[in-house]
Design a protein around this motif. Structure first.
Motif, PDB file in Angstrom:
ATOM      1  N   PHE A   1      69.794   0.875  54.671  1.00 53.21           N
ATOM      2  CA  PHE A   1      68.387   0.639  54.333  1.00 53.21           C
ATOM      3  C   PHE A   1      68.081  -0.845  54.522  1.00 53.21           C
ATOM      4  CE2 PHE A   1      67.435   4.282  51.099  1.00 53.21           C
ATOM      5  CZ  PHE A   1      67.611   5.206  52.115  1.00 53.21           C
ATOM      6  N   VAL A   2      67.014  -1.114  55.238  1.00 51.37           N
ATOM      7  CA  VAL A   2      66.502  -2.478  55.391  1.00 51.37           C
ATOM      8  C   VAL A   2      65.119  -2.506  54.753  1.00 51.37           C
ATOM      9  CG1 VAL A   2      65.761  -4.255  57.016  1.00 51.37           C
ATOM     10  CG2 VAL A   2      67.820  -2.903  57.496  1.00 51.37           C
ATOM     11  N   VAL A   3      64.927  -3.411  53.786  1.00 43.52           N
ATOM     12  CA  VAL A   3      63.716  -3.386  52.971  1.00 43.52           C
ATOM     13  C   VAL A   3      62.979  -4.717  53.088  1.00 43.52           C
ATOM     14  CG1 VAL A   3      62.782  -2.845  50.702  1.00 43.52           C
ATOM     15  CG2 VAL A   3      64.994  -1.898  51.377  1.00 43.52           C
ATOM     16  N   LEU A   4      61.801  -4.655  53.685  1.00 40.41           N
ATOM     17  CA  LEU A   4      60.934  -5.828  53.789  1.00 40.41           C
ATOM     18  C   LEU A   4      59.930  -5.818  52.636  1.00 40.41           C
ATOM     19  CD1 LEU A   4      61.821  -5.109  56.960  1.00 40.41           C
ATOM     20  CD2 LEU A   4      60.297  -7.055  57.367  1.00 40.41           C
ATOM     21  N   PRO A   5      59.150  -6.899  52.469  1.00 39.63           N
ATOM     22  CA  PRO A   5      58.206  -6.950  51.354  1.00 39.63           C
ATOM     23  C   PRO A   5      57.273  -5.747  51.312  1.00 39.63           C
ATOM     24  CG  PRO A   5      58.435  -9.120  52.316  1.00 39.63           C
ATOM     25  CD  PRO A   5      59.207  -8.192  53.199  1.00 39.63           C
ATOM     26  N   GLY A   6      57.085  -5.224  50.118  1.00 35.16           N
ATOM     27  CA  GLY A   6      56.232  -4.056  49.947  1.00 35.16           C
ATOM     28  C   GLY A   6      55.804  -3.891  48.508  1.00 35.16           C
ATOM     29  N   GLY A   7      55.126  -2.774  48.233  1.00 29.46           N
ATOM     30  CA  GLY A   7      54.591  -2.508  46.903  1.00 29.46           C
ATOM     31  C   GLY A   7      55.414  -1.495  46.133  1.00 29.46           C
ATOM     32  N   PHE A   8      54.729  -0.695  45.311  1.00 27.73           N
ATOM     33  CA  PHE A   8      55.421   0.251  44.436  1.00 27.73           C
ATOM     34  C   PHE A   8      56.231   1.273  45.229  1.00 27.73           C
ATOM     35  CE2 PHE A   8      51.918  -0.513  41.090  1.00 27.73           C
ATOM     36  CZ  PHE A   8      52.672  -1.494  40.481  1.00 27.73           C
ATOM     37  N   GLY A   9      55.679   1.753  46.338  1.00 27.24           N
ATOM     38  CA  GLY A   9      56.416   2.734  47.127  1.00 27.24           C
ATOM     39  C   GLY A   9      57.709   2.175  47.674  1.00 27.24           C
ATOM     40  N   THR A  10      57.653   0.930  48.130  1.00 28.84           N
ATOM     41  CA  THR A  10      58.855   0.266  48.642  1.00 28.84           C
ATOM     42  C   THR A  10      59.885   0.084  47.531  1.00 28.84           C
ATOM     43  OG1 THR A  10      57.511  -0.898  50.292  1.00 28.84           O
ATOM     44  CG2 THR A  10      59.698  -1.794  49.829  1.00 28.84           C
ATOM     45  N   LEU A  11      59.419  -0.329  46.338  1.00 29.52           N
ATOM     46  CA  LEU A  11      60.333  -0.489  45.204  1.00 29.52           C
ATOM     47  C   LEU A  11      60.950   0.850  44.810  1.00 29.52           C
ATOM     48  CD1 LEU A  11      58.292  -2.936  42.946  1.00 29.52           C
ATOM     49  CD2 LEU A  11      60.399  -3.456  44.179  1.00 29.52           C
ATOM     50  N   ASP A  12      60.170   1.897  44.883  1.00 30.17           N
ATOM     51  CA  ASP A  12      60.677   3.230  44.562  1.00 30.17           C
ATOM     52  C   ASP A  12      61.824   3.609  45.485  1.00 30.17           C
ATOM     53  OD1 ASP A  12      60.695   5.889  43.423  1.00 30.17           O
ATOM     54  OD2 ASP A  12      59.588   6.564  45.185  1.00 30.17           O
ATOM     55  N   GLU A  13      61.626   3.442  46.783  1.00 24.84           N
ATOM     56  CA  GLU A  13      62.679   3.757  47.750  1.00 24.84           C
ATOM     57  C   GLU A  13      63.897   2.867  47.543  1.00 24.84           C
ATOM     58  OE1 GLU A  13      62.614   6.263  49.585  1.00 24.84           O
ATOM     59  OE2 GLU A  13      60.546   6.798  50.023  1.00 24.84           O
ATOM     60  N   LEU A  14      63.657   1.579  47.302  1.00 26.67           N
ATOM     61  CA  LEU A  14      64.748   0.624  47.125  1.00 26.67           C
ATOM     62  C   LEU A  14      65.632   1.005  45.943  1.00 26.67           C
ATOM     63  CD1 LEU A  14      66.282  -2.076  47.432  1.00 26.67           C
ATOM     64  CD2 LEU A  14      64.410  -3.155  46.141  1.00 26.67           C
ATOM     65  N   PHE A  15      65.025   1.202  44.780  1.00 24.89           N
ATOM     66  CA  PHE A  15      65.837   1.437  43.580  1.00 24.89           C
ATOM     67  C   PHE A  15      66.450   2.830  43.570  1.00 24.89           C
ATOM     68  CE2 PHE A  15      63.607  -2.338  41.967  1.00 24.89           C
ATOM     69  CZ  PHE A  15      64.703  -3.027  41.484  1.00 24.89           C
ATOM     70  N   GLU A  16      65.818   3.795  44.216  1.00 27.83           N
ATOM     71  CA  GLU A  16      66.480   5.098  44.336  1.00 27.83           C
ATOM     72  C   GLU A  16      67.739   4.962  45.181  1.00 27.83           C
ATOM     73  OE1 GLU A  16      65.724   9.737  45.489  1.00 27.83           O
ATOM     74  OE2 GLU A  16      64.283   8.521  44.419  1.00 27.83           O
ATOM     75  N   ALA A  17      67.655   4.214  46.284  1.00 27.60           N
ATOM     76  CA  ALA A  17      68.834   4.018  47.133  1.00 27.60           C
ATOM     77  C   ALA A  17      69.936   3.298  46.369  1.00 27.60           C
ATOM     78  CB  ALA A  17      68.450   3.228  48.383  1.00 27.60           C
ATOM     79  N   ILE A  18      69.581   2.234  45.652  1.00 24.48           N
ATOM     80  CA  ILE A  18      70.584   1.487  44.883  1.00 24.48           C
ATOM     81  C   ILE A  18      71.241   2.399  43.842  1.00 24.48           C
ATOM     82  CG2 ILE A  18      70.928  -0.378  43.218  1.00 24.48           C
ATOM     83  CD1 ILE A  18      68.663  -1.885  44.651  1.00 24.48           C
ATOM     84  N   THR A  19      70.428   3.212  43.170  1.00 23.15           N
ATOM     85  CA  THR A  19      70.960   4.106  42.141  1.00 23.15           C
ATOM     86  C   THR A  19      71.924   5.124  42.732  1.00 23.15           C
ATOM     87  OG1 THR A  19      68.942   3.862  40.825  1.00 23.15           O
ATOM     88  CG2 THR A  19      70.352   5.742  40.324  1.00 23.15           C
ATOM     89  N   LEU A  20      71.577   5.696  43.872  1.00 22.24           N
ATOM     90  CA  LEU A  20      72.442   6.693  44.503  1.00 22.24           C
ATOM     91  C   LEU A  20      73.770   6.086  44.938  1.00 22.24           C
ATOM     92  CD1 LEU A  20      69.809   8.614  46.653  1.00 22.24           C
ATOM     93  CD2 LEU A  20      71.020   9.478  44.644  1.00 22.24           C
ATOM     94  N   VAL A  21      73.725   4.852  45.431  1.00 23.38           N
ATOM     95  CA  VAL A  21      74.963   4.189  45.833  1.00 23.38           C
ATOM     96  C   VAL A  21      75.775   3.789  44.604  1.00 23.38           C
ATOM     97  CG1 VAL A  21      75.956   2.218  47.053  1.00 23.38           C
ATOM     98  CG2 VAL A  21      73.932   3.358  47.981  1.00 23.38           C
TER      99      VAL A  21
END
Length: 268
Positions: A164-184
């Protein structure tokens, strides 16, 4: 007379219905009788079929994807901005490194990453989502799929991405980011790199995680290693490639150990 023999008791698949819960018509009658309101297509059992259909469609369409990287970021990022051009560059470099690029399929950062990949001859994928406001799939996709349900879409991102490569974003981006971190973190998925692009944008968040979450014991020290932070597109690709080389090396070592055990070779 047993309850099973009682005429007010009916078996309906795995369920048993009794008394007022017994419907006055059969399942076939309700299916074949097309008269009346269409409320049934919005009922939960019908939604289950729609959910199943989305999974089947997604799995079938994406099953033969080569190795791929998902790129996330704001749909509000304007073409020509520094963040947009960085995403274009990353999309192009990921293709050059041998990866397909998957995004949410919309405008902004998503469009930029798809554009960078597409214009350089790469395989560009967009996984869109049905929203109350119009957000069509962008014009730089080889494969585009639009989902009704966020959780089905998230499954596709995780299942078919190697990073996952995550550039600046809003709530949706944070949602995807933290779900990925949690799964890992919880080892629900094989560990893969998560790269944040934009030290100025993400630096405060990472600092808060390091100085607040970590000291209070909400995460473990090794959890900080799950996230990489950079501004350099070259480093983004290097982190992804190096992680996969290391993962392949470990797999080969595990296979060698397993093979040695099966043949009775103890290495002495």
């Amino acid at each position: 007379m047993t309850r099973e023999d009682n005429p007010r008791t009916r078996r309906q698949g795995p369920a048993m219905l009794r008394g007022r819960a017994v419907p006055q018509t059969t399942t076939d009658q309700r299916l074949l009788d097309s008269r009346g309101p269409a409320d049934w297509v919005h009922a939960d059992p019908w939604r289950v079929l729609r959910i199943q259909a989305e999974f089947v469609e997604g799995f079938g369409l994406l099953a033969e994807l080569p190795k791929a990287v998902s790129v996330f970021g704001s749909a509000r990022t304007k073409p020509g901005s520094e963040e947009y051009e960085t995403a274009v560059d990353i999309g192009a470099r990921l293709h050059e490194a041998g990866y397909a690029v998957i995004t949410g399929g919309g405008p902004g950062i998503m469009e930029a990453a798809n554009k960078g990949c597409d214009e350089n001859g790469g395989l560009s994928v967009g996984l869109g989502i049905e929203l109350p406001f119009e957000q069509r799939l962008n014009d730089h996709l080889d494969i585009g799929l639009e989902f009704r349900y966020f959780f089905v879409r998230k499954t596709m991102f995780v299942k078919y991405s190697q990073a996952f490569v995550v550039l600046p974003g809003g709530f949706g981006t944070l949602d995807e980011l933290f779900e990925a971190i949690t799964l890992v973190q919880t080892k629900k998925i094989t560990r893969f790199p998560i790269v944040l692009v934009g030290t100025e944008f993400w630096g405060g968040l990472i600092e808060w995680v390091r100085t607040t979450m970590l000291p209070s014991g909400k995460i473990s020290p090794e959890d900080m290693d799950l996230i990489h932070l950079t501004d350099d597109p070259d480093e983004v690709v290097k982190i992804v490639v190096d992680a996969h080389i290391e993962a392949e090396r470990r797999l080969q070592e595990q296979a060698a150990v397993q093979a040695a055990g099966e043949t009775g070779i103890d290495g002495t």
